[in-house]
Design an enzyme around this catalytic site. Structure first.
Site, mmCIF file in Angstrom:
data_model
loop_
_atom_site.group_PDB
_atom_site.id
_atom_site.type_symbol
_atom_site.label_atom_id
_atom_site.label_comp_id
_atom_site.label_asym_id
_atom_site.label_seq_id
_atom_site.Cartn_x
_atom_site.Cartn_y
_atom_site.Cartn_z
ATOM 1 N N GLY A 277 4.494 -10.281 10.761
ATOM 2 C CA GLY A 277 3.274 -11.072 10.796
ATOM 3 C C GLY A 277 2.292 -10.554 9.771
ATOM 4 N N GLN B 156 -5.926 -8.676 6.396
ATOM 5 C CA GLN B 156 -5.027 -7.751 5.676
ATOM 6 C C GLN B 156 -4.905 -8.102 4.194
ATOM 7 O OE1 GLN B 156 -1.709 -8.079 8.789
ATOM 8 N NE2 GLN B 156 -1.533 -5.958 8.124
ATOM 9 N N CYS C 231 2.520 -1.184 10.830
ATOM 10 C CA CYS C 231 1.524 -2.118 10.325
ATOM 11 C C CYS C 231 1.509 -2.014 8.817
ATOM 12 C CB CYS C 231 0.149 -1.791 10.904
ATOM 13 S SG CYS C 231 -1.129 -2.916 10.323
ATOM 14 N N HIS D 162 -0.562 -8.280 18.157
ATOM 15 C CA HIS D 162 -0.881 -7.406 17.021
ATOM 16 C C HIS D 162 -1.761 -8.149 16.001
ATOM 17 C CE1 HIS D 162 0.490 -4.166 14.032
ATOM 18 N NE2 HIS D 162 -0.087 -5.063 13.248
HETATM 19 ZN ZN ZN Z 1 -0.818 -4.964 11.284
#
Ligand code: ZN
Length: 192
Positions: A46, A51, A89, A131
């Site tokens: 994902g 981000q 992550c 998440h």
């Molecule tokens: Zn993440």
């Protein structure tokens, strides 16, 4: 279509509560397409818009053949947990720790055209939804760790000096993220 550079822990955008999307048009469609490309490029489960430096409530996902994007997601979770699973992550490269997540999640939102979308899932899919939605609220999975794992994660983050490299948000940086994450990942799709 483009591969976007991924922001690393220490970048304030990852700690900012993202704004709801209110404008649906070509700019949003391009963001979604670029996020899908970027997520696939790094083989992530994902990717959330913060981000890639965009503080808006958008995420993309690809888990076990299910893929898509959700805008302005609202989660509904089961009360019970799934077995702890290791998460990584893309914004905290090179690390992975077991995280407690709810067993089942239904996510409701809209697509890039503003049409209603509902997706529900268990296990890894539910984990990815939880998440990614955390990212939209400025929360990273390491915040959810407890005890020794939390200490280990904080130490590793400090030692890695991620904050020093935050400014280097180039495609070269994205490549480094990819390779360091790939080296860690026991199986594809654990980073998100
Ligand atoms: Zn993440």
């Amino acid at each position: 279509m483009a591969i976007l550079s991924i922001r690393i822990i220490g970048d304030p955008v990852l700690r900012t509560v993202a704004e709801p999307v209110t404008e649906f048009g070509p700019e949003l469609a391009k963001l979604v397409a670029d996020m899908m490309d970027t997520m696939e490029d790094v083989d992530g489960a994902g990717l959330a818009a913060p981000q890639v430096g965009v503080s808006q409530r958008v995420f993309t996902y690809q888990v076990n053949g299910e893929r898509g994007h959700i805008i302005n997601p609202v989660l509904e979770n089961s009360d019970d947990d799934q077995p702890d699973g290791v998460e990584g992550c893309l914004s905290v490269p090179g690390l992975g720790f077991p995280v407690r997540r709810r067993r089942w999640t239904r996510v409701t939102g809209v697509d890039q055209d503003g049409q209603p979308v509902t997706v529900e899932g268990e296990g890894m899919l539910a984990r990815a939804f939880q998440h990614e939605t955390d990212h939209l609220d400025g929360i990273l999975y390491v915040d959810r760790l407890e005890g020794e794992d939390r200490k280990k994660a904080l130490r590793a983050i400090r030692n890695a000096g991620y904050e020093a490299v935050t400014e280097r948000t180039t495609s070269q940086r994205a490549r480094t993220v990819e390779s360091s994450f790939g080296a860690f990942a026991a199986k594809p799709g654990t980073g998100a």
